[in-house]
Design an enzyme around this catalytic site. Sequence first.
Site, PDB file in Angstrom:
ATOM      1  CE  LYS A 205      -3.550  -0.024   2.759  1.00 22.17           C
ATOM      2  NZ  LYS A 205      -4.332   0.034   4.031  1.00 22.17           N
ATOM      3  N   GLY A 206       0.658   2.119  -0.949  1.00 26.09           N
ATOM      4  CA  GLY A 206       1.398   3.361  -1.009  1.00 26.09           C
ATOM      5  C   GLY A 206       0.525   4.532  -0.641  1.00 26.09           C
ATOM      6  CG  MET A 207       2.282   8.213   0.366  1.00 31.08           C
ATOM      7  SD  MET A 207       3.344   9.663   0.170  1.00 31.08           S
ATOM      8  CE  MET A 207       2.188  10.962   0.589  1.00 31.08           C
ATOM      9  CG  ASP A 324      10.719  10.061  -9.432  1.00 33.38           C
ATOM     10  OD1 ASP A 324      11.752  10.561  -8.930  1.00 33.38           O
ATOM     11  OD2 ASP A 324       9.950   9.330  -8.794  1.00 33.38           O
TER      12      ASP A 324
END
Length: 520
Positions: A205-207, A324
């Site tokens: 789970k990320g932001m 990125d």
Amino acid sequence: MRLQALHIGGSQDSSTPSVDTAASTSAVSEAAPLSAPQTPADSPGESFTDFKIGKDADLMNNDAPVNGVDKDEPSAADYDPTLDMKAEKKRHGTGGVNEELSAASYDETQTSRQDILMPDAVQPPEPKAKDPYDMFAEDDDDDMFAEDTQDTAQPTHASAKSAVPQPKELDISMMDNWDDPEGYYNVRLGELINGRYHVQQNLGKGMFSSVVRATDSKTGGLVAIKIIRQNDTMKKAGMKEIGILEQLHEADPDDKKHVIKFERHFDHKGHLCMVFENLSMNLREVLKKFGRDVGLNLRAIRAYAQQIFLGLSLLRKCNILHADLKPDNLLVNEQRNILKVCDLGSASPATENEITPYLVSRFYRAPEIILGIPYDHAIDVWSIGCTLFELYTGKILFTGRNNNQMLRSIMECRGKYPPKLLRRGSLTPMHFDDMLNFLSMEEDKITGRSVTRVLDFKKPTRDLKTRLMGGKETRGMTDSEAKELAQFVDLLDRCLSLNPEKRCTPTEALKHPFLCRPKV
């Protein structure tokens, strides 16, 4: 404003790999087909087609310097740009509804353990303990290495597969709410999503999203499905990423340019879902396992660099900035010889280059971004220059606690910024006085208070060649080896020009002698 993508990307803590747009693969036969190796355009010599790995040890750099000047520098293998960006975002007060998608802020904050992007045959090490001494955080309460990651992943080995329930579509009557209070989708093992994908594993789970590993019932292979949180702004940004991925696929329908393969998207219970191909591990994971503190050998780096610049050539052709690039966003297959550029979450058309000093993960951030100079494709070339240095040395090239100290770190290695370049920067007055002397904002070691020192960098104190070649010239290198290393130094020198207009382009890089070597 500049909307960034929603994904579980970037790097995690030192015990977890990137949960990106690619899932783990338990067997080569299960993975989605990989593109055939391509020889770079205008590169008639040796290509990564010739790069074969009999065993993982073939990646190791056996000629690593034993007395290099950077032996005490922070290890690239242990750096976590994700938590670093989270801390940077917190320090500068970003994170509102309209700012939470700022550069790279989408990175992972809670992930599973290392085996989620690794073949079944490789057993993951135990998660690394928290580091109480964070060399990068600006204060002790903001330790980017102290993230408490939970081991949420299910085992990937074959014996665990029997524990996954048979595929079944869930009915709304089975629960009161599909989502948790934060808008994440409540994933259940065995669930059949979109009538096609049998969920095998909750990868993390990320932001802004969660990622699951699933079997595609149509192909029998494994895929990674990124499930965006319930949020209109996040969904809008996710659709922008999808548009860029589709544009790149249209320009490269045969999958020859080494950009991650996006398969499709769909809506599930109000969540935008994105399906990607399977790959094995990212390059930071490769460094952790096979090149910690010593880096990889030049043969491997050449093969990876050729493929990276092919990916950048496609982005440039489509007028897209990745924005990125770092080892965490470069994935390799199980055989470690094919690489894909991943995480198009920060990507945008080059015309949307809004001035923002926190674009790109900090250690890979080009100086023009920090100085507030309109930027272009050259920012991606700078990031790759930093990345290739890490791959060869196992160390981080530029390490500043903040943008101001990043400028200092860059000058220590690359020299003074050209006055003409500084005068173009809208943010230059934050870091230089009227006479263009650098204002180094530091912390007094005794009082702990912030102090400003005026510094003049007459010449580099830790130049690129010395840092790359420290100790090597005294170890009996052959003429051929010395020439090869000198070519690599020259390539990085061209990638890391302070003036973005003088940096090499991806096409020029592919024609460089280091990447375009005659076959032996």
